[in-house]
Design an enzyme around this catalytic site. Structure first.
Site, PDB file in Angstrom:
ATOM      1  N   ASP A 178     -27.245 -14.998  45.699  1.00 41.87           N
ATOM      2  CA  ASP A 178     -28.141 -13.928  46.163  1.00 41.87           C
ATOM      3  C   ASP A 178     -27.477 -12.873  47.050  1.00 41.87           C
ATOM      4  OD1 ASP A 178     -30.115 -15.253  44.932  1.00 41.87           O
ATOM      5  OD2 ASP A 178     -31.063 -16.056  46.740  1.00 41.87           O
TER       6      ASP A 178
ATOM      7  N   GLN B  75      -6.372  -4.319  28.375  1.00 39.67           N
ATOM      8  CA  GLN B  75      -6.642  -4.174  29.807  1.00 39.67           C
ATOM      9  C   GLN B  75      -7.357  -2.879  30.161  1.00 39.67           C
ATOM     10  OE1 GLN B  75      -2.852  -5.591  31.994  1.00 39.67           O
ATOM     11  NE2 GLN B  75      -2.328  -5.476  29.845  1.00 39.67           N
ATOM     12  N   GLN B  76      -7.159  -1.848  29.330  1.00 38.33           N
ATOM     13  CA  GLN B  76      -7.786  -0.557  29.656  1.00 38.33           C
ATOM     14  C   GLN B  76      -9.170  -0.414  29.054  1.00 38.33           C
ATOM     15  OE1 GLN B  76      -4.954   2.272  28.166  1.00 38.33           O
ATOM     16  NE2 GLN B  76      -3.863   2.367  30.113  1.00 38.33           N
TER      17      GLN B  76
ATOM     18  N   SER C 104     -27.708 -25.458  53.815  1.00 36.64           N
ATOM     19  CA  SER C 104     -26.590 -26.398  53.936  1.00 36.64           C
ATOM     20  C   SER C 104     -25.815 -26.161  55.230  1.00 36.64           C
ATOM     21  CB  SER C 104     -25.618 -26.222  52.775  1.00 36.64           C
ATOM     22  OG  SER C 104     -26.312 -26.285  51.572  1.00 36.64           O
TER      23      SER C 104
ATOM     24  N   ARG D 176     -41.748  -5.846  27.021  1.00 31.49           N
ATOM     25  CA  ARG D 176     -41.341  -7.259  26.992  1.00 31.49           C
ATOM     26  C   ARG D 176     -40.805  -7.677  28.359  1.00 31.49           C
ATOM     27  NH1 ARG D 176     -41.058  -8.528  21.354  1.00 31.49           N
ATOM     28  NH2 ARG D 176     -42.545  -7.008  20.553  1.00 31.49           N
TER      29      ARG D 176
ATOM     30  N   THR E 240      -8.091   4.328  37.985  1.00 32.57           N
ATOM     31  CA  THR E 240      -6.924   3.872  37.228  1.00 32.57           C
ATOM     32  C   THR E 240      -6.843   2.361  37.320  1.00 32.57           C
ATOM     33  OG1 THR E 240      -4.513   3.659  37.329  1.00 32.57           O
ATOM     34  CG2 THR E 240      -5.560   4.561  39.281  1.00 32.57           C
TER      35      THR E 240
ATOM     36  N   GLY F  25     -33.548 -13.652  43.662  1.00 29.31           N
ATOM     37  CA  GLY F  25     -33.525 -13.019  44.979  1.00 29.31           C
ATOM     38  C   GLY F  25     -34.895 -13.095  45.631  1.00 29.31           C
TER      39      GLY F  25
END
Ligand code: ADP
Length: 745
Positions: free
Chosen positions: A159, A658-659, A114, A286, A524, A202
């Site tokens: 990719d 959140q943790q 593109s 598999r 953290t 990829g």
């Protein structure tokens, strides 16, 4: 002489090529930044086909037209392959459509195909306009006014195969999809002692395969850039996997990039890999081809952030260098850069050419340092057992502990550090529950397999605590260090860990044992420790927040609701600002800035105006310590009291969600990189006569070490955050994305 081109007055944006999660936030950012810069902004639907067709496919838009798309995967503008645009006639129609609207700036979001097409269009633009004048389709005055097309490209491609940017839009989301699939396969595969071969996308680029293998703790990977060096590639894979089984590994996962090949350039397919495993390993094997699952789904927090900053920068590029050479705007070493577009395309294609010519060494070198490092790292991690130690070498005893709150990725960091340490001939000791465990002597040796399966696990297997040693406990710690003959410590954690490590070293005069080298690795969710622009766990926390806020927004089926969402962070507003950017919050409150009554009054008035003019949803994000009085609860009451019946308000404190959770691919990859480097540094220091303690961190995406002794100088007095916080530079952008009064989402 040509006059300097005028600043563009209008801008069009389109998405083209394969779709990628993050294209929508990029479109939203281009539109809103364009409007903010005073430009008329058009969106083009169906890629170049829309340019060729014109009519209602090129639409003038307002800020609210790109509301509600931030969280959507794919591209709402649509993308299409367009053969007409490959012809001059097609491009002539496209030029006519743009020139008639007075548009002479274009932002294209797509892959190398593109961007190449767009560049041809740009190069021909002047002639195309002249032809249109000759054909009487446009006036000469119009052609003169828009003599040049300003073109900026953003790379939308899962990719991550493009030069000019370290990350392409969509690659991180694709990694999320792959990691989710691999984690799911992990549990079923280990229940049955099966082998799984997973094919990921990829064709010319092994990025997704390699990084997902690192993130998932896969056992073998095949990528186009570095084919197996042996003729019998099946044999080396087989012996590695067999050795794993022999030491009790229940699960074998092999990841194959679509473009994998042997050293002669013959394709290696997932099916072939599976057959080889069935035959030689005699195992039920598999194959899973992840296919378009990788393209789908909501954009990750990082992709939303990346697309937003890139979209903003693309407009800045249009405004500051109108008419210049086409540029590609990307991110390099954590900074936004622009480079000549066609040079990036040429370099990208050069790697594919090198691979086709079987010049793998050059292809690998062109991918850059961290790609190669990841590959090396993976080779250590997949080993079933360590290299035999060198009998001449001193065998160190190195301890690992956490301190601070839990952060996703801690386990991955321990896994890597343990294996790197053992592989280099040292004894690795796990210390449970932080400094308290160290005081009490909760210390055990960790062997190679003790960290098996830790890659994808959230939480902290060793346990973490915020406990800091009291003055009378340092002696006890020194005794434990002596008893266990510990030569160095790796602390993987947050604020309490940094403080504790600093205090330990500071007591070295009282207790010489405490002068041992310590390396602190930032883990953290708050991203509030000095010496790094990013800490492990923050990306997972952001993704947790983003997912929950997406749900919260969806819950507002009835219109007229404003949410006040409170996120963690203590004295640091990183999570609040970044989650605000990634969720489209219209207001973000940070402890760094505080909150004034005037701010809240302005919010109330903006909210009332917005809802009066058709806004359906409001979103305010506040950091837990943004203000001691004006809390999220206070805001809820205030906004509701002052809403004049136009909207109602809900408060949402996201809390410990959140943790938790499994670490994001990004956190796993960074944990791997940082733990590897930290441990090597610690070994070096422990072997030196004059060891230095340090914290590792990322500066402009590069690893660096800062002396631990500098800790107190680098932090704000009495506050839990560093003096310098590079992410604060994003504040102006956050404001543009969510102008008061505009329906922001
Ligand atoms: P990607 O952008 O993902 O690499 P493609 O290579 O399929 O995807 O390109 C998308 C579109 O870009 C094509 O359908 C075509 O319209 C346009 N395009 C690609 N290459 C050229 C070119 N050399 N000249 C003009 N247009 C092109």
């Amino acid at each position: 002489m040509l006059k300097t081109p005028q600043k563009p007055t209008s801008l069009a944006v389109l998405t083209s090529g394969g779709d990628a999660a993050g294209m929508n936030p990029a479109v939203r950012a281009v539109v809103r930044s364009g409007l903010d810069a005073g430009l008329a902004v058009y969106t083009v639907s169906e890629g170049f086909q829309g340019l060729v067709d014109g009519g209602d496919r090129i639409k003038k838009v307002s800020s609210s037209d790109v509301g509600g798309i931030l969280h959507q995967g794919g591209t709402v503008l649509g993308t299409a392959r367009c053969d007409e645009f490959r012809t001059r006639e097609g491009r002539l129609r496209a030029a006519a459509n743009l020139a008639k609207l007075g548009v002479d700036a274009l932002v294209v979001i797509g892959g190398d195909g593109s961007l190449t097409g767009a560049n041809i269009f740009k190069e021909e633009w002047r002639e195309l306009l002249q032809d249109l004048v000759a054909a009487g389709e446009i006036d000469k005055a119009v052609a003169d006014k828009h003599r040049r097309l300003t073109l900026v490209g953003l790379v939308g491609s899962i990719d991550n195969d493009m030069f000019g940017t370290d990350m392409t839009i969509g690659a991180d989301s694709a990694l999320h999809r792959i990691a989710e699939a691999l984690d799911a396969i992990h549990s079923t595969a280990s229940s049955h002692q099966r082998a799984f071969v997973i094919e990921v996308m990829g064709r010319n680029c092994g990025y997704l395969a390699l990084q997902s293998a690192v993130a998932a703790g896969a056992n073998w990977v095949l990528i186009p850039e570095s084919p197996p060096t042996e003729d019998d590639w099946q044999e080396s894979m087989f012996s590695a996997l067999k050795a794993g089984r022999e030491i009790g590994r229940r699960l074998n996962i092999v990841i194959v990039a679509e473009g994998a090949q042997d050293k002669y350039g013959n394709p290696i397919t997932a099916q072939e890999v599976a057959e080889a495993l069935r035959e030689r390993l005699g195992e039920d094997t598999r194959v899973t081809s992840l296919g378009h699952v990788q393209r789908g789904g909501a954009p990750s927090a990082f992709d939303r952030y990346l697309s937003t900053v890139l979209g903003y920068a693309a407009v800045e590029q249009v405004v500051t260098s109108p008419g210049g050479e086409a540029q590609l705007v990307g991110i390099k070493e954590h900074q936004i850069i622009s480079s000549p577009l066609m040079e990036c395309v040429a370099e990208t294609r050069a790697v594919a050419d090198r691979i086709a010519e079987q010049d793998y060494e050059t292809a690998m070198a062109m991918r850059g340092g961290s790609f190669r490092e990841s590959f090396q790292m993976l080779k250590t991690m997949v080993r079933a057992k360590p290299h035999a130690p060198d009998p001449e070498q001193r065998r160190l005893r190195l301890g690992i502990l956490h301190a601070g709150g839990p952060a996703a990725g801690m386990n991955m960091a321990v896994r890597v550090a343990v294996r790197v340490g053992i592989d280099n001939g040292h004894t690795m000791l796990g210390i449970t529950n932080g400094f308290r465990g160290l005081e009490r002597g909760n210390i055990r040796e960790m062997d190679w397999m003790s960290v098996n399966g830790w890659a994808s696990r959230g939480g902290a297997e060793l346990g973490t605590s915020r406990h800091l040693p009291r003055d009378d406990q340092f002696g006890q710690i020194a005794e434990q260090l002596e008893e266990h003959q510990i030569d160095g410590l790796l602390m993987i954690g947050g604020w309490a860990g940094y403080r504790g490590a600093y205090q330990l070293n500071a007591q070295a005069e009282r207790f010489p044992r405490l002068g041992l080298p310590i390396v602190c690795l930032p883990a953290t969710i708050n991203n509030d420790v000095p010496g790094t622009e990013l800490s492990i766990g923050a990306d997972t926390a952001l993704n947790n927040i983003v997912k929950d806020v997406d749900k919260i927004k969806q819950s507002a089926v009835a219109s007229g609701r404003c949410f006040v969402v409170e996120v963690m962070g203590r004295d640091c507003g990183y999570l609040a600002l970044m989650s605000g950017l990634a969720t489209g919050a219209e207001r973000v409150y940070l402890p760094e800035e505080g909150i004034t009554l005037r701010d809240l009054e302005a919010d109330v008035s903006d909210l009332r105006d917005g809802f009066m003019f058709g806004k359906r949803l409001g979103l305010v994000i506040t950091s837990e310590h943004a203000d001691p009085v004006y809390t999220s609860g206070f805001m809820k009451s205030l906004f509701e009291r002052e809403s004049e019946g136009l909207f109602n308000v809900r408060q949402s404190i996201l809390g410990h969600i959140q943790q938790g959770g499994d670490p994001s691919p990004f956190d796993r990859i960074q944990a791997t990189r940082l733990a590897d480097k930290s441990l090597r540094y610690l070994i070096e220091q422990a072997l030196s006569d004059d060891p230095i303690s340090a914290f590792i961190g990322l500066e402009h995406g590069k690893i660096r070490f800062t002396p631990l002794a500098d800790f107190t100088e680098l932090i704000e007095d009495g506050l839990q955050r560093p003096r310098e916080q590079s992410w604060m530079a994003l504040l102006p952008l956050a404001r543009v994305m969510a102008k008061p009064g505009v329906p922001a989402l």
